[in-house]
Design a protein around this motif. Structure first.
Motif, PDB file in Angstrom:
ATOM      1  N   LEU A  17       0.948  -0.527  -0.045  1.00 42.06           N
ATOM      2  CA  LEU A  17      -0.110  -0.384  -0.070  1.00 42.06           C
ATOM      3  C   LEU A  17       0.668   1.360   0.286  1.00 42.06           C
ATOM      4  O   LEU A  17       1.893   1.720   0.661  1.00 42.06           O
TER       5      LEU A  17
ATOM      6  N   GLU B 253      -6.918   5.903   3.315  1.00 45.36           N
ATOM      7  CA  GLU B 253      -6.374   6.981   4.355  1.00 45.36           C
ATOM      8  C   GLU B 253      -5.790   5.680   4.947  1.00 45.36           C
ATOM      9  O   GLU B 253      -4.758   6.267   5.865  1.00 45.36           O
ATOM     10  N   GLY B 254      -5.594   4.293   5.173  1.00 43.17           N
ATOM     11  CA  GLY B 254      -4.377   3.866   5.528  1.00 43.17           C
ATOM     12  C   GLY B 254      -3.188   4.149   4.852  1.00 43.17           C
ATOM     13  O   GLY B 254      -2.257   3.950   5.752  1.00 43.17           O
ATOM     14  N   ALA B 255      -2.811   4.286   3.933  1.00 46.44           N
ATOM     15  CA  ALA B 255      -1.967   4.458   3.023  1.00 46.44           C
ATOM     16  C   ALA B 255      -1.458   5.332   3.452  1.00 46.44           C
ATOM     17  O   ALA B 255      -0.199   5.009   3.467  1.00 46.44           O
TER      18      ALA B 255
ATOM     19  N   ASN C  11     -12.548   5.627   3.178  1.00 51.29           N
ATOM     20  CA  ASN C  11     -13.367   4.870   3.743  1.00 51.29           C
ATOM     21  C   ASN C  11     -13.594   4.724   5.004  1.00 51.29           C
ATOM     22  O   ASN C  11     -15.017   3.522   5.038  1.00 51.29           O
TER      23      ASN C  11
ATOM     24  N   TYR D 219     -12.506   2.452   7.414  1.00 53.44           N
ATOM     25  CA  TYR D 219     -11.363   2.030   7.169  1.00 53.44           C
ATOM     26  C   TYR D 219     -10.108   1.761   7.342  1.00 53.44           C
ATOM     27  O   TYR D 219     -10.373   1.130   6.146  1.00 53.44           O
ATOM     28  N   ALA D 220      -9.000   0.456   7.409  1.00 55.50           N
ATOM     29  CA  ALA D 220      -8.005   0.211   6.501  1.00 55.50           C
ATOM     30  C   ALA D 220      -7.900  -1.039   7.320  1.00 55.50           C
ATOM     31  O   ALA D 220      -8.120  -1.285   8.274  1.00 55.50           O
ATOM     32  N   TYR D 221      -8.819  -1.951   6.254  1.00 54.30           N
ATOM     33  CA  TYR D 221      -8.759  -3.463   7.207  1.00 54.30           C
ATOM     34  C   TYR D 221      -9.609  -3.144   8.447  1.00 54.30           C
ATOM     35  O   TYR D 221     -10.844  -2.238   8.419  1.00 54.30           O
TER      36      TYR D 221
ATOM     37  N   HIS E 252     -13.395  -5.807   4.738  1.00 53.98           N
ATOM     38  CA  HIS E 252     -12.501  -5.423   3.841  1.00 53.98           C
ATOM     39  C   HIS E 252     -12.458  -6.620   2.406  1.00 53.98           C
ATOM     40  O   HIS E 252     -12.250  -5.249   1.584  1.00 53.98           O
TER      41      HIS E 252
HETATM   42  C1  LIG Z   1       2.294  -2.075   3.393  1.00 54.80           C
HETATM   43  C2  LIG Z   1       1.581  -2.489   3.575  1.00 54.80           C
HETATM   44  N1  LIG Z   1       0.649  -2.720   4.623  1.00 54.80           N
HETATM   45  C3  LIG Z   1      -0.207  -3.352   4.699  1.00 54.80           C
HETATM   46  C4  LIG Z   1      -0.772  -4.124   3.470  1.00 54.80           C
HETATM   47  C5  LIG Z   1      -2.050  -4.907   4.122  1.00 54.80           C
HETATM   48  N2  LIG Z   1      -2.942  -4.173   3.850  1.00 54.80           N
HETATM   49  C6  LIG Z   1      -3.770  -4.745   2.445  1.00 54.80           C
HETATM   50  S1  LIG Z   1      -4.982  -3.699   2.268  1.00 54.80           S
HETATM   51  C7  LIG Z   1      -4.981  -3.102   4.173  1.00 54.80           C
HETATM   52  C8  LIG Z   1      -6.022  -2.479   4.385  1.00 54.80           C
HETATM   53  C9  LIG Z   1      -5.649  -0.371   3.727  1.00 54.80           C
HETATM   54  O1  LIG Z   1      -6.290   0.597   3.942  1.00 54.80           O
HETATM   55  P1  LIG Z   1      -6.951   1.383   3.122  1.00 54.80           P
HETATM   56  O2  LIG Z   1      -5.206   1.941   2.841  1.00 54.80           O
HETATM   57  O3  LIG Z   1      -7.206   2.215   3.711  1.00 54.80           O
HETATM   58  O4  LIG Z   1      -8.000   1.130   1.978  1.00 54.80           O
HETATM   59  P2  LIG Z   1      -8.248   0.471   1.728  1.00 54.80           P
HETATM   60  O5  LIG Z   1      -8.416  -1.296   1.670  1.00 54.80           O
HETATM   61  O6  LIG Z   1      -9.797   1.320   3.037  1.00 54.80           O
HETATM   62  O7  LIG Z   1      -9.463   0.968   0.961  1.00 54.80           O
HETATM   63  C10 LIG Z   1      -3.957  -3.876   4.357  1.00 54.80           C
HETATM   64  C11 LIG Z   1      -3.373  -3.243   5.852  1.00 54.80           C
HETATM   65  C12 LIG Z   1      -0.136  -3.846   2.796  1.00 54.80           C
HETATM   66  N3  LIG Z   1      -0.752  -4.480   1.471  1.00 54.80           N
HETATM   67  N4  LIG Z   1       0.675  -3.127   2.122  1.00 54.80           N
END
Ligand SMILES: Cc1ncc(C[n+]2csc(CCOP(=O)(O)OP(=O)(O)O)c2C)c(N)n1
Length: 327
Positions: free
Chosen positions: A124, A153-155, A182, A184-186, A251
């Motif tokens: 991500l 938002e997680g990224a 959205n 939540y990140a997962y 997710h």
């Molecule tokens: C650098 C990294 N950390 C963790 C993961 C595992 N992972 C895959 S999807 C996800 C959640 C992503 O959340 P967000 O960025 O908010 O995007 P969304 O899935 O909510 O659209 C995680 C933690 C990953 N793929 N890459």
């Protein structure tokens, strides 16, 4: 001139109905995929964007073929809007020869250079420095093409995000950074991963404008994106648009999302982007029962045809594993 404020736009009734079609098509594509997963037909993880369609439609509408998008796992609709046929996208999810990668990846990493789609990687945030590189290429080539770079938002908490925004800000690159917030990140809610309310605030520290908008309002997304795209095409640099939205499913399709409440989901479903836009179109006499039935029939036909095509397509043979290699 600031990219976002007071961007005027005029869409014809045909264009507004086309937007409506895309909202419905993308929703239907994801909903069908969700069913197909349970039927064991999909050979990929499926990360639906049901509830988030307005972000994709508002940001992709009016992109040129030469413009690039850097979509994520949840953005199959962006592939469709950029010109990938539903039957090819469905084949991709079925890992068939007729898919984008001829059955050779887990479906979510394909790109289509001739359509301006950069394939995503699993890490991500890693697509954002790539988006900066694409923007730098456009700048060096003196074109006025733009890049739409999607991220969650997680990224926005990983280093790549900050490096990419810093570089884009310093170089005034033609990029629209689109945060699909959205919530939540997962399983991690935003308040557990960020100490501020708005991802949009992060743009200021890299020297460009960030704006937080209602990501479930397709016209709000379109308006903000249009302003940001015009700004980028004029050579005035990047913009960050944070679209506040919500994913209805987990997710991925294997996640039951026990970490959130039924009340929260119900609240966000009441803000479904599709009925909101339907009401808008009906109030302006652009949509009636007959037109709605026509759109729904066309969507159903497109999805049915895609599923039939993908179901009947050939699997890749073993020799395909070593085809198209560079080394
Ligand atoms: C650098 C990294 N950390 C963790 C993961 C595992 N992972 C895959 S999807 C996800 C959640 C992503 O959340 P967000 O960025 O908010 O995007 P969304 O899935 O909510 O659209 C995680 C933690 C990953 N793929 N890459």
């Amino acid at each position: 001139m600031p990219p976002i404020k007071r961007t005027k736009f005029k869409l014809t009734s045909e264009e507004l109905l086309e937007m409506f079609y895309w909202l419905k098509l993308i929703r239907a594509f994801d909903e069908r995929l969700s069913v197909l997963v349970r039927q064991g037909k999909v050979r990929s993880g499926v990360y639906t964007g049901i509830g988030q369609e307005a972000v994709i439609v508002g940001t992709c509408f009016h992109l040129r073929r030469e413009d690039y998008i850097c979509p994520l796992h949840r953005d199959l609709g962006a592939f469709l809007m950029k010109g990938v046929e539903p039957r090819v996208m469905m084949s991709q999810m079925f890992a068939k020869m007729t898919g984008l990668s001829k059955g050779r990846d887990s479906a979510l990493h394909s790109g289509v250079p001739e359509l301006g789609i950069f394939g995503n990687t699993s890490m991500l945030g890693a697509n954002l420095p790539v988006a900066a590189g694409l923007g730098l290429t456009f700048k060096m080539d003196k074109t006025d093409n733009v890049v739409i770079a999607y991220f969650g938002e997680g990224a926005s908490n990983v280093g790549d995000f900050h490096e990419a925004l810093n570089f884009a800000g310093v170089q005034r690159l033609p990029i629209v950074f689109v945060c699909e917030n959205n919530q939540y990140a997962y399983s991690v809610p935003i308040e557990r991963s960020m100490a501020i309310d708005d991802v949009a605030d992060r743009a200021e520290s890299y020297g460009f404008e960030g704006v937080a908008i209602n990501g479930n309002d397709v016209l709000a997304v379109y308006q903000a994106t249009l302003g940001a795209i015009n700004h980028a095409r004029r050579g005035e640099g990047p913009t960050l648009i944070e679209c506040k939205t919500y994913r209805w499913h987990g997710h991925s399709e294997h996640d039951k999302a026990f970490y959130r409440s039924d009340e929260e989901l119900a609240m966000w479903k009441s803000r479904d982007p599709i009925p909101t836009f339907t009401t808008y179109l009906r109030a302006r006499h652009l949509l009636d029962d007959a037109k709605l039935a026509d759109v729904e029939a066309r969507v159903k036909q497109a999805i049915d045809e895609a599923v039939d095509y993908a179901s009947n397509a050939a699997d890749p043979g073993p020799e395909e594993a070593i085809a198209d290699l560079y080394a």
